[in-house]
Design an enzyme around this catalytic site. Structure first.
Site, mmCIF file in Angstrom:
data_model
loop_
_atom_site.group_PDB
_atom_site.id
_atom_site.type_symbol
_atom_site.label_atom_id
_atom_site.label_comp_id
_atom_site.label_asym_id
_atom_site.label_seq_id
_atom_site.Cartn_x
_atom_site.Cartn_y
_atom_site.Cartn_z
ATOM 1 N N GLN A 1 0.691 -1.089 -0.225
ATOM 2 C CA GLN A 1 -0.271 -0.133 0.162
ATOM 3 C C GLN A 1 0.953 1.442 -0.345
ATOM 4 O OE1 GLN A 1 -3.889 -0.376 1.460
ATOM 5 N NE2 GLN A 1 -3.890 2.229 0.556
ATOM 6 N N PHE A 2 1.306 1.583 -1.130
ATOM 7 C CA PHE A 2 2.361 2.832 -1.491
ATOM 8 C C PHE A 2 1.764 3.783 -1.192
ATOM 9 C CE2 PHE A 2 0.833 2.919 -5.067
ATOM 10 C CZ PHE A 2 0.590 4.589 -5.473
ATOM 11 N N THR A 3 -0.026 3.682 -0.846
ATOM 12 C CA THR A 3 -0.590 5.220 -0.883
ATOM 13 C C THR A 3 -0.450 6.068 0.789
ATOM 14 O OG1 THR A 3 -2.392 4.556 -0.235
ATOM 15 C CG2 THR A 3 -1.820 4.740 -2.935
#
Length: 147
Positions: free
Chosen positions: A78-80
């Site tokens: 989940q790079f966000t």
């Protein structure tokens, strides 16, 4: 590394309508690698998560770990989580690790959780995923290995 943990009664991740990872009771980990992460960050975070006492004992107190309840982990990249929303209307992703490095750290983290004796499922790196989370409690925690 940054992680959002959710204690769950069940959780599932799907890609193109097909479930690729699914657990019952346990923890869903939304994971983001950042530049400068090392194996030390991976090992510390994995050990912290599997031993964190966030499950209820027989008296209803959060006193049991994922290992104690023989739960599972579902790990989703989940790079966000590194989104910086301070300026403008569109988040900046500059604080997230580059994809090749992030994928390496993601794989190492999954292996570290498994080495800690926890059955582990995972999503697909860089895929568009649908994540179904049945949060239990709700219990949601944020951990950053740099803080």
């Amino acid at each position: 590394m940054k992680a959002v943990l959710q204690r769950v009664t069940s959780s599932k991740v799907s890609v193109e309508g097909r479930a690729i990872g699914e657990i019952g009771r346990g923890i869903t980990v939304l994971l983001c690698a950042v530049p400068g992460d090392t194996q030390k960050d991976v090992d510390w975070l994995a050990e912290k998560i599997v031993n964190l006492r966030i499950f209820d004992d027989e008296e209803g107190k959060m006193n049991l770990s994922l290992k104690d309840v023989k739960g599972s982990a579902l790990v989703v990249s989940q790079f966000t989580l590194c989104g910086d929303c301070r300026k403008g209307r569109r988040p900046s992703w500059a604080k997230a690790a580059a994809p090749e490095f992030a994928n390496e750290m993601y794989g190492k983290f999954i292996e570290a959780v498994k080495k800690n004796g926890v059955p582990t499922e995972h999503g697909q790196f860089q895929a568009y995923m649908a994540v179904d989370i049945q949060n239990d409690g709700p219990v949601t925690l944020i951990i950053d290995t740099k803080e």
